[in-house]
Design an enzyme around this catalytic site. Structure first.
Site, short mmCIF file in Angstrom:
data_model
loop_
_atom_site.label_atom_id
_atom_site.label_comp_id
_atom_site.label_asym_id
_atom_site.label_seq_id
_atom_site.Cartn_x
_atom_site.Cartn_y
_atom_site.Cartn_z
N GLU A 67 -0.76 1.25 -5.48
CA GLU A 67 -0.70 0.06 -4.83
C GLU A 67 -0.60 -1.01 -5.43
O GLU A 67 -1.54 -1.23 -6.37
CB GLU A 67 -1.72 0.03 -3.75
CG GLU A 67 -2.07 1.59 -2.72
CD GLU A 67 -3.22 1.19 -1.97
OE1 GLU A 67 -3.58 0.10 -1.48
OE2 GLU A 67 -3.86 2.42 -1.60
N HIS A 112 0.76 -1.16 -0.14
CA HIS A 112 -0.01 0.07 -0.11
C HIS A 112 0.80 1.24 0.08
O HIS A 112 0.89 2.08 1.00
CB HIS A 112 -0.84 -0.11 1.25
CG HIS A 112 -2.07 0.98 1.46
ND1 HIS A 112 -1.72 2.26 1.02
CD2 HIS A 112 -3.44 0.64 1.62
CE1 HIS A 112 -3.10 2.81 1.57
NE2 HIS A 112 -3.87 1.90 1.70
O1 TA6 Z 1 -6.40 1.62 -0.39
C1 TA6 Z 1 -7.24 2.33 -0.19
C2 TA6 Z 1 -7.82 2.25 1.29
O2 TA6 Z 1 -8.16 1.09 1.10
C3 TA6 Z 1 -8.91 3.29 1.29
O3 TA6 Z 1 -10.20 2.82 1.31
C4 TA6 Z 1 -8.52 3.94 2.55
O4 TA6 Z 1 -9.61 3.95 3.58
C5 TA6 Z 1 -7.21 3.60 2.83
O5 TA6 Z 1 -6.83 2.14 2.17
C6 TA6 Z 1 -6.57 3.55 4.27
O6 TA6 Z 1 -7.03 2.62 5.08
P1 TA6 Z 1 -6.53 2.51 6.50
O7 TA6 Z 1 -6.77 1.33 6.95
O8 TA6 Z 1 -4.94 2.52 6.67
O9 TA6 Z 1 -7.09 3.84 7.04
#
Ligand code: TA6
Length: 296
Positions: A271, A168
């Site tokens: 990602e 990510h």
């Molecule tokens: O990759 C995008 C995502 O899944 C979004 O939907 C957003 O909420 C982000 O990741 C962050 O997630 P987190 O659990 O780290 O707050």
């Protein structure tokens, strides 16, 4: 077992290239220096926190409001989302390995002058309570003029293992409104901002509001073009059929206590992922997800 800084140093430090420290809040961090770049990796989550090629602005973004504490996800860097990507009922988002301690398994200065750090984690009673599957997971981080992250899932159990996953990656950009992502033209995507509806990308991805998309199927390389800083970040990948593009923009940013006001302008996630379609591994099988990042 959580190794302390002394034993990490005596087993894995490379003088002048790799050292270990513990932050005030108790996180262990590997600091890496090569002739081409510097980097740091938190052992919690095997989370790359920084990577900065010599003469460049930082490439990997971490929030000024990030919380560095045992058991808490860090806002920024490269969280390893595994064995599920996104929310899973009351079990939280993005799996459990990003907030758990990983072990250093090996370190090396290779013949190209890159530092290679191998980190791993396996199942235990706590992980089996969340996800009843024996596994071994390894992340190999290679730091040099490129940043390579290779995440290998190994099904050590006797039944098939299905995982969704992502590296990510949070990138620094000069100004999100002057940033685009190429490489996804013609690819279908699930738009999480528009009720998970299905769309097809036309041309480059540009940003003018909250963006949260899972592009799939795609194994394409992507290029982040950052007009404000006048640089391109190239992302190549292997073992991945999805690319997630995320920026929270003004309103959604407010939902994150670990983001400072207006920081959405400085960051972008592209990602390297496998989601929502899982990778399914037969007993004994391995799968490797690789992201290779360079500045052009
Ligand atoms: O990759 C995008 C995502 O899944 C979004 O939907 C957003 O909420 C982000 O990741 C962050 O997630 P987190 O659990 O780290 O707050």
């Amino acid at each position: 077992m959580n190794a302390n800084v002394e034993s990490l140093s005596s087993n894995f430090a490379i003088p002048g290239h790799l050292s270990f420290r513990e932050t005030q809040s108790g996180l262990r961090v590997a600091d890496i220096q090569t002739s081409h770049a510097s980097a740091s990796v938190a052992l919690q989550g095997a989370q790359v926190l920084t990577w900065q090629p010599v003469g460049q602005q930082p490439v990997i973004w971490v929030s000024k409001a990030a919380i560095f504490a045992p058991g808490k996800p860090v806002r920024g860097g490269v969280p390893v989302c595994w064995p599920w990507f996104g929310p899973l009922g009351d079990k939280g988002a993005h799996g459990f390995v990003r907030t758990r301690a990983w072990q250093v398994r090996a370190s090396q200065l290779d013949s190209a002058g890159q530092v290679v750090l191998r980190l791993g984690i396996g199942d235990d009673a706590d992980t089996r309570a969340l996800w009843d599957q024996p596994f071994d997971l390894e992340l190999v981080v290679t730091v040099g003029a490129t940043l390579t992250m290779a995440l290998t899932s190994h099904n050590t159990g006797a039944t098939p293992m299905a995982v969704t996953e992502a590296l990510h990656t949070y990138f620094c950009v000069g100004n999100i409104a002057q940033t685009s992502v190429t490489g996804l033209d013609g690819c279908g995507y699930i738009d999480k901002v528009q009720n998970f509806s299905q769309h097809t990308q036309s041309g480059e991805v540009r940003f003018s509001g909250e963006t949260d998309r899972v592009y799939t199927p795609t194994s394409a390389e992507c290029l982040i073009t950052d007009a404000a800083w006048g640089r391109n970040i190239h992302i190549a990948k292997q073992g991945s059929i999805a690319t997630v593009v995320w920026n929270p923009w003004v309103e959604r940013e407010k939902a994150f206590a670990d983001m400072a006001t207006g920081e959405y302008q400085d960051m972008l996630c592209v990602e390297t992922a496998n989601a929502p379609e899982p990778v399914t591994l037969a007993p004994g099988e391995r799968h490797t997800l690789v992201a290779v990042i360079s500045v052009r």
